[in-house]
Write an enzyme that holds these catalytic residues in place. Structure first.
Site, PDB file in Angstrom:
ATOM      1  N   LYS A  88       0.846  -1.206   0.000  1.00 29.42           N
ATOM      2  CA  LYS A  88       0.000   0.000   0.000  1.00 29.42           C
ATOM      3  C   LYS A  88       0.873   1.244   0.000  1.00 29.42           C
ATOM      4  O   LYS A  88       2.047   1.236   0.422  1.00 29.42           O
ATOM      5  CB  LYS A  88      -0.948   0.013   1.202  1.00 29.42           C
ATOM      6  CG  LYS A  88      -0.280   0.105   2.571  1.00 29.42           C
ATOM      7  CD  LYS A  88       0.115   1.510   3.014  1.00 29.42           C
ATOM      8  CE  LYS A  88       0.876   1.522   4.330  1.00 29.42           C
ATOM      9  NZ  LYS A  88       1.513   2.823   4.640  1.00 29.42           N
ATOM     10  N   PRO A 126       9.110  -5.077   0.069  1.00 27.18           N
ATOM     11  CA  PRO A 126      10.223  -4.798   0.977  1.00 27.18           C
ATOM     12  C   PRO A 126       9.773  -4.708   2.437  1.00 27.18           C
ATOM     13  O   PRO A 126       8.627  -4.365   2.739  1.00 27.18           O
ATOM     14  CB  PRO A 126      10.760  -3.460   0.470  1.00 27.18           C
ATOM     15  CG  PRO A 126      10.400  -3.456  -0.990  1.00 27.18           C
ATOM     16  CD  PRO A 126       9.063  -4.129  -1.065  1.00 27.18           C
ATOM     17  N   VAL A 127      10.715  -5.029   3.351  1.00 25.60           N
ATOM     18  CA  VAL A 127      10.438  -5.094   4.783  1.00 25.60           C
ATOM     19  C   VAL A 127      10.770  -3.756   5.436  1.00 25.60           C
ATOM     20  O   VAL A 127      11.721  -3.076   5.051  1.00 25.60           O
ATOM     21  CB  VAL A 127      11.284  -6.220   5.425  1.00 25.60           C
ATOM     22  CG1 VAL A 127      11.024  -6.304   6.924  1.00 25.60           C
ATOM     23  CG2 VAL A 127      10.979  -7.556   4.754  1.00 25.60           C
ATOM     24  N   ALA A 128       9.957  -3.377   6.452  1.00 30.16           N
ATOM     25  CA  ALA A 128      10.174  -2.132   7.205  1.00 30.16           C
ATOM     26  C   ALA A 128      10.338  -0.948   6.260  1.00 30.16           C
ATOM     27  O   ALA A 128      11.226  -0.117   6.398  1.00 30.16           O
ATOM     28  CB  ALA A 128      11.400  -2.258   8.117  1.00 30.16           C
ATOM     29  N   GLY A 133       7.465   1.042   4.959  1.00 33.24           N
ATOM     30  CA  GLY A 133       6.338   1.943   4.816  1.00 33.24           C
ATOM     31  C   GLY A 133       5.345   1.486   3.768  1.00 33.24           C
ATOM     32  O   GLY A 133       4.496   2.266   3.332  1.00 33.24           O
ATOM     33  N   ALA A 190       3.599  -1.584   4.222  1.00 34.56           N
ATOM     34  CA  ALA A 190       2.675  -2.497   4.919  1.00 34.56           C
ATOM     35  C   ALA A 190       2.814  -3.935   4.452  1.00 34.56           C
ATOM     36  O   ALA A 190       1.828  -4.664   4.379  1.00 34.56           O
ATOM     37  CB  ALA A 190       1.229  -2.022   4.776  1.00 34.56           C
ATOM     38  N   GLY A 191       4.042  -4.362   4.193  1.00 28.74           N
ATOM     39  CA  GLY A 191       4.254  -5.743   3.774  1.00 28.74           C
ATOM     40  C   GLY A 191       3.889  -6.749   4.855  1.00 28.74           C
ATOM     41  O   GLY A 191       3.277  -7.787   4.573  1.00 28.74           O
ATOM     42  N   GLY A 192       4.250  -6.464   6.109  1.00 31.15           N
ATOM     43  CA  GLY A 192       3.880  -7.365   7.184  1.00 31.15           C
ATOM     44  C   GLY A 192       2.376  -7.432   7.373  1.00 31.15           C
ATOM     45  O   GLY A 192       1.804  -8.510   7.605  1.00 31.15           O
ATOM     46  N   ALA A 210       0.168  -6.916   5.068  1.00 36.94           N
ATOM     47  CA  ALA A 210      -0.359  -7.688   3.942  1.00 36.94           C
ATOM     48  C   ALA A 210      -0.235  -9.179   4.208  1.00 36.94           C
ATOM     49  O   ALA A 210      -1.172  -9.953   3.945  1.00 36.94           O
ATOM     50  CB  ALA A 210       0.396  -7.306   2.668  1.00 36.94           C
ATOM     51  N   ASP A 263      -2.891  -1.417   9.604  1.00 37.34           N
ATOM     52  CA  ASP A 263      -2.971  -1.505   8.147  1.00 37.34           C
ATOM     53  C   ASP A 263      -3.548  -2.824   7.650  1.00 37.34           C
ATOM     54  O   ASP A 263      -3.780  -2.980   6.450  1.00 37.34           O
ATOM     55  CB  ASP A 263      -1.575  -1.338   7.532  1.00 37.34           C
ATOM     56  CG  ASP A 263      -0.996   0.051   7.729  1.00 37.34           C
ATOM     57  OD1 ASP A 263      -1.789   0.999   7.907  1.00 37.34           O
ATOM     58  OD2 ASP A 263       0.239   0.191   7.712  1.00 37.34           O
TER      59      ASP A 263
END
Length: 302
Positions: A12, A100-102, A104, A106-108, A110, A142
């Site tokens: 996002k 990508p991680v950390a 901005g 919202a991969g985690g 998701a 998120d």
């Protein structure tokens, strides 16, 4: 349990992110407009007698930044869904990460949404949508949006979401970094920079109007992120990325969420490819993403 289930979940961007003063519970009130973009993780759930999670990363995802096994957000999603229905946590969950991680993006969050949907299908629970959204909100601000997708207005701490009209086909250039930024650190810096932040953050009327009209230049003018100043204060070099992207032809650049990813809104797919091509020699990873895209959804395999 049924056979293996794969759910695709998007990253996002916050087209608008208004942040208020911390609430008594420690969370900041948000008034935000989310947009799901075409960068994805795949979450696959399959039957097993115990519980295990396997995370695989693409080349531009920093595996060393992943949270430890056993207590990451997909583990918590599994436990929360199982407790809601009074069932055992069993299965094998595989996360193929391309977000990508950390960053901005919202991969985690998701991944948590993908785990809820995949495990709901695997365990044949048929959880109502309203219950899934409530569980998602317990996991993170998120996570509900990752279920909803498209473009949506978020309030509360971001977890109260509803879809909004979006008549555009938008193109983003995305510049992530292997060294992430801690969201709590960015919010702490925001509090230091804005000791008099309002209790109720300002609203995103201009962004909502631009989406409804499908007007890319109006949207570029309306983009806003209250956390950007804090992120730039912690990582000043991000301002150079924004400037380089706009000089290369991006209509408007900004930090995505709490950063450090920089996103650049472009006028078309061709313009996005031109901007990405100009930036690519200077940065490790430059991606192109269309928007808006669907939230968590099943992947149908031939």
């Amino acid at each position: 349990m049924t056979n293996e289930i794969t759910v695709r979940v998007p990253a996002k961007v916050n087209l608008y992110l208004g942040v208020g003063a911390p609430r008594p519970d420690g969370f900041h009130p948000l008034d935000t407009v989310y947009q799901a973009i075409g960068l994805y993780d795949d979450v696959t759930a399959g039957p097993a007698d115990d519980w295990r999670v396997d995370v695989r990363t693409s080349d531009h995802v920093a595996a060393e930044a992943l949270p430890p096994a056993g207590d990451n957000i997909v583990d918590r999603a599994a436990r929360l869904l199982a407790a809601h229905h009074g069932v055992d946590v069993r299965g094998e969950l595989r996360v193929d990460k391309d977000i990508p991680v950390a960053a901005g993006l919202a991969g985690g969050s998701a991944d948590a949404a993908g785990a809820l949907v995949a495990l709901d299908r695997l365990w044949q629970l048929e959880t109502p949508d309203d219950d899934l959204l409530r569980l998602a909100g317990e996991l993170g601000s998120d996570v509900p949006f990752a279920l909803v997708g498209g473009s949506a207005h978020g309030t509360g701490r971001g977890e109260l979401v509803h879809r909004v009209p979006d008549e555009g086909g938008w193109w983003w250039v995305v510049v992530p970094f292997r060294e992430g930024l801690s969201t709590p650190d960015v919010y702490r810096r925001f509090d230091q920079l804005h000791p008099d932040a309002p209790v109720v953050p300002t609203g995103p009327l201009a962004v909502l109007g631009a989406l409804q009209d499908g007007d890319v230049r109006a949207l570029a003018r309306a983009l806003h992120n209250d956390l950007q100043a804090a992120a730039l204060d912690l990582r000043p070099e991000l301002a150079d990325v924004i400037a380089a992207g706009e000089e290369a032809g991006g209509l408007r650049g900004m930090v995505s969420g709490s950063g450090p990813t920089v996103v650049l809104l472009c006028g078309s797919g061709d313009e996005a490819r031109q901007v990405a091509g100009t930036l690519a020699p200077s940065y490790d990873t430059v991606l192109i993403a269309p928007a808006p895209v669907a939230g968590a959804h099943l992947v149908v395999r031939a």
